[in-house]
Write a protein that holds these residues in place. Structure first.
Motif, PDB file in Angstrom:
ATOM      1  N   HIS A 154       0.968  -1.237  -0.056  1.00  0.00           N
ATOM      2  CA  HIS A 154      -0.092  -0.048   0.000  1.00  0.00           C
ATOM      3  C   HIS A 154       0.900   1.193   0.100  1.00  0.00           C
ATOM      4  N   HIS A 155       2.100   1.354   0.374  1.00  0.00           N
ATOM      5  CA  HIS A 155       2.714   2.673   0.617  1.00  0.00           C
ATOM      6  C   HIS A 155       3.898   2.749  -0.072  1.00  0.00           C
ATOM      7  N   PHE A 156       4.471   1.664  -0.896  1.00  0.00           N
ATOM      8  CA  PHE A 156       5.593   1.659  -1.336  1.00  0.00           C
ATOM      9  C   PHE A 156       5.900   0.968  -2.908  1.00  0.00           C
ATOM     10  N   ASP A 157       6.607   1.590  -3.734  1.00  0.00           N
ATOM     11  CA  ASP A 157       6.690   0.763  -5.068  1.00  0.00           C
ATOM     12  C   ASP A 157       7.852  -0.153  -4.859  1.00  0.00           C
ATOM     13  N   GLU A 158       8.936   0.424  -4.021  1.00  0.00           N
ATOM     14  CA  GLU A 158      10.131  -0.380  -3.750  1.00  0.00           C
ATOM     15  C   GLU A 158      10.529  -0.095  -2.150  1.00  0.00           C
ATOM     16  N   ILE A 159      10.627  -1.039  -1.406  1.00  0.00           N
ATOM     17  CA  ILE A 159      11.271  -0.981  -0.066  1.00  0.00           C
ATOM     18  C   ILE A 159      12.651  -1.026  -0.316  1.00  0.00           C
ATOM     19  N   GLN A 160      13.325  -0.388   0.373  1.00  0.00           N
ATOM     20  CA  GLN A 160      14.884  -0.395   0.360  1.00  0.00           C
ATOM     21  C   GLN A 160      15.495  -0.415   1.830  1.00  0.00           C
ATOM     22  N   TYR A 161      14.919  -0.030   2.923  1.00  0.00           N
ATOM     23  CA  TYR A 161      15.537  -0.053   4.154  1.00  0.00           C
ATOM     24  C   TYR A 161      14.437  -0.362   5.001  1.00  0.00           C
ATOM     25  N   LEU A 162      14.834  -1.449   5.838  1.00  0.00           N
ATOM     26  CA  LEU A 162      14.048  -2.142   6.654  1.00  0.00           C
ATOM     27  C   LEU A 162      14.490  -2.100   8.282  1.00  0.00           C
ATOM     28  N   ASP A 163      13.986  -1.505   9.192  1.00  0.00           N
ATOM     29  CA  ASP A 163      14.391  -1.590  10.595  1.00  0.00           C
ATOM     30  C   ASP A 163      13.356  -2.178  11.374  1.00  0.00           C
ATOM     31  N   ILE A 164      13.520  -3.407  12.086  1.00  0.00           N
ATOM     32  CA  ILE A 164      12.252  -3.637  12.814  1.00  0.00           C
ATOM     33  C   ILE A 164      12.755  -3.178  14.429  1.00  0.00           C
ATOM     34  N   VAL A 165      12.085  -2.504  14.938  1.00  0.00           N
ATOM     35  CA  VAL A 165      12.212  -2.210  16.177  1.00  0.00           C
ATOM     36  C   VAL A 165      11.424  -2.756  17.696  1.00  0.00           C
ATOM     37  N   ASP A 166      12.139  -3.153  18.345  1.00  0.00           N
ATOM     38  CA  ASP A 166      11.132  -3.861  19.507  1.00  0.00           C
ATOM     39  C   ASP A 166      11.566  -3.440  20.820  1.00  0.00           C
ATOM     40  N   CYS A 167      10.674  -2.783  21.508  1.00  0.00           N
ATOM     41  CA  CYS A 167      10.851  -1.992  22.598  1.00  0.00           C
ATOM     42  C   CYS A 167       9.982  -2.579  23.890  1.00  0.00           C
ATOM     43  N   ASN A 168      10.483  -3.256  24.888  1.00  0.00           N
ATOM     44  CA  ASN A 168       9.630  -3.552  26.112  1.00  0.00           C
ATOM     45  C   ASN A 168      10.227  -2.561  27.122  1.00  0.00           C
ATOM     46  N   ALA A 169       9.378  -1.514  27.472  1.00  0.00           N
ATOM     47  CA  ALA A 169       9.438  -0.665  28.481  1.00  0.00           C
ATOM     48  C   ALA A 169       8.616  -0.815  29.647  1.00  0.00           C
ATOM     49  N   GLY A 170       8.349  -2.374  29.983  1.00  0.00           N
ATOM     50  CA  GLY A 170       7.880  -2.631  31.136  1.00  0.00           C
ATOM     51  C   GLY A 170       8.661  -2.881  32.463  1.00  0.00           C
ATOM     52  N   ASN A 171       8.025  -3.146  33.454  1.00  0.00           N
ATOM     53  CA  ASN A 171       8.805  -3.246  34.500  1.00  0.00           C
ATOM     54  C   ASN A 171       8.027  -4.317  35.296  1.00  0.00           C
ATOM     55  N   HIS A 172       8.788  -5.666  35.406  1.00  0.00           N
ATOM     56  CA  HIS A 172       7.949  -6.618  36.297  1.00  0.00           C
ATOM     57  C   HIS A 172       8.545  -6.457  37.795  1.00  0.00           C
ATOM     58  N   HIS A 173       9.343  -5.777  38.266  1.00  0.00           N
ATOM     59  CA  HIS A 173       9.990  -5.633  39.583  1.00  0.00           C
ATOM     60  C   HIS A 173      10.727  -6.819  39.983  1.00  0.00           C
ATOM     61  N   LYS A 174      11.141  -7.530  39.057  1.00  0.00           N
ATOM     62  CA  LYS A 174      12.114  -8.658  39.431  1.00  0.00           C
ATOM     63  C   LYS A 174      13.719  -8.289  39.101  1.00  0.00           C
ATOM     64  N   ALA A 175      14.631  -8.599  39.988  1.00  0.00           N
ATOM     65  CA  ALA A 175      15.919  -8.411  39.487  1.00  0.00           C
ATOM     66  C   ALA A 175      16.212  -8.944  38.172  1.00  0.00           C
ATOM     67  N   PHE A 176      16.043  -9.971  37.857  1.00  0.00           N
ATOM     68  CA  PHE A 176      16.005 -10.339  36.515  1.00  0.00           C
ATOM     69  C   PHE A 176      15.207 -11.435  36.239  1.00  0.00           C
ATOM     70  N   ALA A 177      14.333 -11.295  34.865  1.00  0.00           N
ATOM     71  CA  ALA A 177      13.560 -12.423  34.503  1.00  0.00           C
ATOM     72  C   ALA A 177      13.616 -12.194  32.905  1.00  0.00           C
ATOM     73  N   THR A 178      13.270 -13.398  32.126  1.00  0.00           N
ATOM     74  CA  THR A 178      12.865 -13.060  30.678  1.00  0.00           C
ATOM     75  C   THR A 178      11.428 -13.199  30.648  1.00  0.00           C
ATOM     76  N   ASN A 179      11.115 -12.463  29.297  1.00  0.00           N
ATOM     77  CA  ASN A 179       9.583 -12.404  29.138  1.00  0.00           C
ATOM     78  C   ASN A 179       8.933 -13.602  28.355  1.00  0.00           C
ATOM     79  N   PHE A 180       9.903 -14.479  27.989  1.00  0.00           N
ATOM     80  CA  PHE A 180       9.358 -15.740  27.292  1.00  0.00           C
ATOM     81  C   PHE A 180      10.461 -16.712  27.640  1.00  0.00           C
ATOM     82  N   ASN A 181      10.053 -18.050  27.297  1.00  0.00           N
ATOM     83  CA  ASN A 181      11.025 -19.083  27.902  1.00  0.00           C
ATOM     84  C   ASN A 181      12.502 -18.578  27.987  1.00  0.00           C
ATOM     85  N   PRO A 182      13.274 -18.711  29.075  1.00  0.00           N
ATOM     86  CA  PRO A 182      14.229 -18.319  29.421  1.00  0.00           C
ATOM     87  C   PRO A 182      15.558 -18.658  28.789  1.00  0.00           C
TER      88      PRO A 182
END
Ligand code: NDP
Length: 397
Positions: A154-182
């Motif tokens: 819908h928006h391009f004739d040609e995609i040239q540069y792609l950056d996928i950006v993934d931010c987790n700005a959450g706080n689970h209040h643990k010293a260390f934990a992973t958000n999916f299978n560690p």
């Protein structure tokens, strides 16, 4: 409309089960099966729908899977167990005539390495059997590929540069934990980084490249370049791409813990001798870390995942940023799970819905960007993951 079998009753499986149950016009019969049946029963109890069936299955064992598939006769299996089980479940699907969907590509247990070749090798067999396999239908991989396909359409004739950006700005209040299978998470992050530029893959040291990026409603966050599996299929399916990268945010506290874990050998995936038995340090670590499924209750803040794309439209340069922000608390209120499980489980349900509605049905093995993105994008807005777009803004990348 269709019978669905969910394999895996972890954080993501729990969300998939909730979302499937919320769409009874599409999913008319549901079963959830996993290694530990009591976990499946607990999910059904939380949903409060006694019609959902449960079963015990060892998804490493093709014969056990075939027996289960032949007795329940699902039309599609949603595989949200671990990446190690992808090939056995695909094999069982072929033997029983069942369609397939997953959210993460195959990884052998003994090497921390993932690539699509193992699963793409099944293409001809799925084609010959008239069965559809949909690969990587979580958020990233998953929605990241669908966003890219939607942008290309819908928006391009040609995609040239792609950056996928993934931010987790959450706080689970643990010293260390992973958000999916560690185990899967730590294997992914401690690998070399890799990105695609001018037809070649460039390798970096783990977490070597990082920069501050601004996330909507969140602000600036230090974002690290990682290798992520969807880059492999996206540069193949959109050959005009000159550069493709993946960025994920990490806090300093998380990175310090990760460094210590590595330095003391707890991220090792080879067997070590301990008190007369063999253990894998990373698997032992998983047993003592917080369970990602238990993080939801006190999790505050939100995730923000999107695609920042630059390319050409009508001969002019254009930028496009499409993203979703997901609140951990809202996800928890709806499903009892935090936002990372939610953002993975909702797309997995929508992918199965696309298949059962006949919109994404084509024999073979496909990555999500090879299907029509439009009906999927429409469902994202209806099923809890609304998206937003910014055209011709500053991409920062
Ligand atoms: P969990 O560890 O919470 O859950 C995994 C589930 O699979 C558990 O119920 C586990 O059983 C079950 N399982 C493991 N091995 C077997 C086996 N041999 N046979 C049957 N069941 C088995 O993981 P998550 O829910 O966090 O993640 C699930 C998947 O989602 C992973 O593949 C992960 O990589 C993927 N993912 C994808 C994302 C994306 O955006 N695309 C993002 C996040 C995750 P038991 O409870 O007995 O251990």
């Amino acid at each position: 409309m269709g019978k669905v079998l969910i394999i895996g009753a972890g954080g993501v499986g729990t969300v998939v089960a909730h979302k499937v149950a919320q769409n009874p016009d599409v999913f008319t019969e549901i079963m959830i099966a996993s290694r530990t049946k009591s976990k499946c029963d607990a999910v059904v109890k939380a949903i409060g729908n006694p019609n959902i069936k449960t079963a015990q299955v060892d998804a490493d064992n093709v014969d056990e899977l075939v027996a289960l598939f032949n007795s329940f006769k699902p039309e599609i299996v949603i595989n949200v167990a671990l990446p190690y089980q992808d090939l056995t479940i695909m094999e069982a699907c072929l033997q029983s005539g069942v369609n397939y969907l997953d959210t993460a590509n195959y990884e052998p247990k003994d090497v921390a390495h993932f690539e699509y070749s193992w699963q793409w090798a099944y293409k001809k067999r799925f084609e010959d059997a008239g069965l559809t396999a949909i690969l990587g239908c979580g958020f990233d991989p998953g929605v990241s590929g669908i966003y890219t396909a939607y942008a290309a359409k819908h928006h391009f004739d040609e995609i040239q540069y792609l950056d996928i950006v993934d931010c987790n700005a959450g706080n689970h209040h643990k010293a260390f934990a992973t958000n999916f299978n560690p185990e899967i998470n730590i294997r992914e992050i401690t690998q070399n980084g890799r990105y695609y530029e001018n037809g070649e893959w460039v390798t970096t040291k783990p977490l070597e490249i990082h920069k501050d990026l601004t996330y909507p409603n969140i602000g600036l966050r230090d974002s690290y370049l990682l290798y992520h599996e969807e880059l492999e299929s996206l540069v193949k399916n959109f050959p005009t791409i000159k550069r493709a990268r993946f960025w994920m945010t990490f806090g300093q506290e998380y990175l310090t813990h990760l460094r210590v874990i590595q330095n003391i050998g707890m991220a090792r995936i080879d067997e070590v001798e301990y008190n007369g038995m063999k253990i894998v340090p990373l698997q032992f670590l998983k047993a003592v870390l917080p369970n990602p499924q238990d993080l939801g209750e006190n999790y505050e803040g939100e995730t923000s995942i999107g695609c920042r794309i630059r390319g050409l439209k009508d001969g002019k340069e254009r930028t496009y940023y499409v993203y979703n922000n997901c609140s951990h608390q809202e996800a928890y209120k709806e499903t009892g799970m935090q936002g990372v499980s939610y953002t993975t489980g909702v797309p997995a349900m929508i992918g199965a819905m696309m298949f059962l509605k006949g919109l994404w049905k084509k024999p073979g093995v496909w990555n999500v960007e090879e299907f029509n993105p439009d009906p999927f994008m429409e469902q994202l807005n209806k099923q809890g993951l609304p998206w937003h777009e910014i055209i011709d803004g500053d991409l920062e990348v």
